[in-house]
Design an enzyme around this catalytic site. Structure first.
Site, PDB file in Angstrom:
ATOM      1  N   THR A 134      46.719  37.702  40.629  1.00 27.73           N
ATOM      2  CA  THR A 134      45.577  37.593  39.815  1.00 27.73           C
ATOM      3  C   THR A 134      45.069  36.329  39.910  1.00 27.73           C
ATOM      4  O   THR A 134      45.830  35.216  39.266  1.00 27.73           O
ATOM      5  CB  THR A 134      45.329  38.316  38.284  1.00 27.73           C
ATOM      6  OG1 THR A 134      43.937  38.019  37.822  1.00 27.73           O
ATOM      7  CG2 THR A 134      46.625  37.645  37.659  1.00 27.73           C
ATOM      8  N   ASP A 136      43.016  35.559  37.414  1.00 24.86           N
ATOM      9  CA  ASP A 136      42.640  35.306  36.091  1.00 24.86           C
ATOM     10  C   ASP A 136      44.020  34.540  35.526  1.00 24.86           C
ATOM     11  O   ASP A 136      44.097  33.934  34.286  1.00 24.86           O
ATOM     12  CB  ASP A 136      42.594  36.485  35.318  1.00 24.86           C
ATOM     13  CG  ASP A 136      41.200  37.062  35.605  1.00 24.86           C
ATOM     14  OD1 ASP A 136      40.512  36.551  36.367  1.00 24.86           O
ATOM     15  OD2 ASP A 136      40.990  38.398  35.220  1.00 24.86           O
ATOM     16  N   GLU A 241      34.227  34.567  31.394  1.00 22.27           N
ATOM     17  CA  GLU A 241      33.410  35.961  31.453  1.00 22.27           C
ATOM     18  C   GLU A 241      33.694  36.648  30.196  1.00 22.27           C
ATOM     19  O   GLU A 241      32.826  37.680  29.757  1.00 22.27           O
ATOM     20  CB  GLU A 241      33.164  36.861  32.470  1.00 22.27           C
ATOM     21  CG  GLU A 241      34.719  37.337  32.719  1.00 22.27           C
ATOM     22  CD  GLU A 241      34.846  37.959  34.330  1.00 22.27           C
ATOM     23  OE1 GLU A 241      33.912  38.054  35.080  1.00 22.27           O
ATOM     24  OE2 GLU A 241      36.014  38.325  34.634  1.00 22.27           O
TER      25      GLU A 241
END
Length: 432
Positions: A134, A136, A241
């Site tokens: 990921t 992230d 986000e």
């Protein structure tokens, strides 16, 4: 006589640079061991419905150079086989019909959870390992271990922000750059720190409860005011986000009916966070008769399928090798990791958060030196600003209000400011 068992591989979640490196390395390792490798196309999407036609044999000759490229050689999807017991049963049966006895899954926390449930459901018939992927960087690994794809995504994100910083200064405008990070702000912080962005906002500093949309807006407004007081009309804010996802839905009506994926996560692409913040900040600045040109820019899709940088190419080839070898040597029910150059399997049962029953998420540690240093370089209202009447007078003058009015409107922001970083010193030694 039964057919020889096969090793299969599939990819779930969103793309990340390095997927093809894992696929290629795992295939090479399996082929050299004389084991047939199958690529399950589009994650769990087909096999969880009992459809076994969407598979492709993987052979060394075809995959030996795919590690140079981004994307996924066998596709990807967010299909979730754990929502319906029948889908989970179909997945196990589909793999058994394909004569698969070993499975490598590549993905983030949602795919890790699906891998865990699949391994348990198979009751020993299918051995499963998971490769953490990921951009992230939020899987539950030690703080010094990145998930693959993160470094490449950060690299290209910094290149984008670097150009936007030049444009911002040239045109006297602000950019609100929205970076991926649904639950954690590692990518935003990594991009913001490396590029020297004006400030970075991560979900961890605003949540998970008690935060208001006003605080997010005022943090950005405070940065604009502080820059103006220093004679600068430009700036770049990098914003994860996920900063808005901990808010009361009544504050963001657009989140009420937004589409969600198969794992129940808000499809953040459907929520124009940048535009929401841009409008709100502009309105707040208008109260002080301050006009600023603000451009919202989303980056994320540009990063997910980028060709991996050498770091991620090497890292993911190692992970692919370890995943295949671990299975071929009899391993099962683990997430593979490389820590300090050593292979470390992490048992599936250690991945679960006992409170949620889901895979744990690694958040940005706001008490770490990494965050504290990044915070110190940001241009945002700080506790020492409010301790210095001369600085505060400059900000109040920009707003056209009194010093006390400025304090009344913005001092609440410093309540959650982390304490100053204290660096550990070497112990004193006596000399002869």
């Amino acid at each position: 006589m039964s057919q020889r068992k096969k090793l299969a591989i599939l990819v779930g979640g969103g793309p990340a640079p390095g997927i093809n490196s894992v696929i290629g390395a795992a295939t090479i390792r399996a082929n050299l061991e004389g084991v047939e490798m199958l690529g399950i196309r589009d994650g769990f999407e087909w096999i969880m419905h009992g459809n076994i036609e969407h598979v492709v044999p993987l052979v060394l000759e075809e995959v030996s150079r795919i590690h140079f490229r981004g994307g996924s050689y066998i596709g990807i999807s967010r299909a979730n086989p754990t929502k319906d017991p029948q889908h989970l049963e179909n997945t196990v049966i589909s793999l058994l019909r394909l004569n698969v006895s070993q499975l490598i899954t590549i993905g983030g926390d949602d795919t890790a959870y699906s891998a865990l449930r699949l391994e348990h459901k198979s009751a020993g018939r299918i051995r499963v390992v998971h490769v953490p992927k990921t951009i992230d960087n939020d899987l539950d690994l030690p703080a010094h271990v990145d998930t693959f794809g993160y470094q490449t995504a950060r690299h290209y994100g910094v290149e984008i922000v670097k150009n936007l910083m030049v444009d911002a200064e040239t045109t006297s405008r602000w950019y609100f750059v929205i970076a991926m990070g649904r639950k954690a702000g590692h990518l935003a912080l990594g991009i913001g720190k490396a590029s020297g962005a004006t400030l970075t906002l991560v979900p961890e500093e605003f949540g998970p409860s008690g935060i208001t949309f006003k605080a997010i807006v005022d943090t950005l407004v405070g940065a604009v005011i502080k820059r103006l007081a220093a004679g600068r009309r430009d700036g770049v804010a990098v914003i994860a986000e996920g900063v808005v996802l901990g808010l009361d839905p009544s504050e963001l009506s657009t989140l009420r009916d937004v589409e969600r994926d198969a794992h129940g996560n808000v499809r953040i692409a459907e929520v124009d966070i940048g535009e929401i913040l841009k409008r709100a900040v502009a309105e707040r600045l208008k109260e002080f008769k301050i006009k600023a040109t603000i451009i919202a820019k989303n980056i994320g899709y540009e990063l997910r399928c980028a060709d991996p940088i050498p770091y991620d190419m090497e890292y993911t080839r190692d992970l692919g090798y370890c995943a295949a070898k671990y299975l071929l040597d009899g391993g099962d029910a683990a997430m593979v990791s490389l820590q300090g150059g050593a292979f470390v399997p992490i048992p599936f049962d250690r991945l679960l958060d006992p409170d949620t029953g889901r895979a744990r998420t690694r958040l940005v540690d706001l008490a770490s030196a990494r965050y504290a240093i990044g915070r110190r370089y940001m241009i945002r209202l700080r506790r020492d600003d409010f301790d210095d009447p001369h600085e505060l007078a400059k900000f109040a003058a920009v707003c056209g209000i009194s010093l006390q009015e400025f304090r009344d409107q913005f001092a609440y922001l410093i309540a959650s400011e982390p304490p100053p970083l204290q660096l550990q010193r070497l112990p004193e030694t006596t000399t002869r």
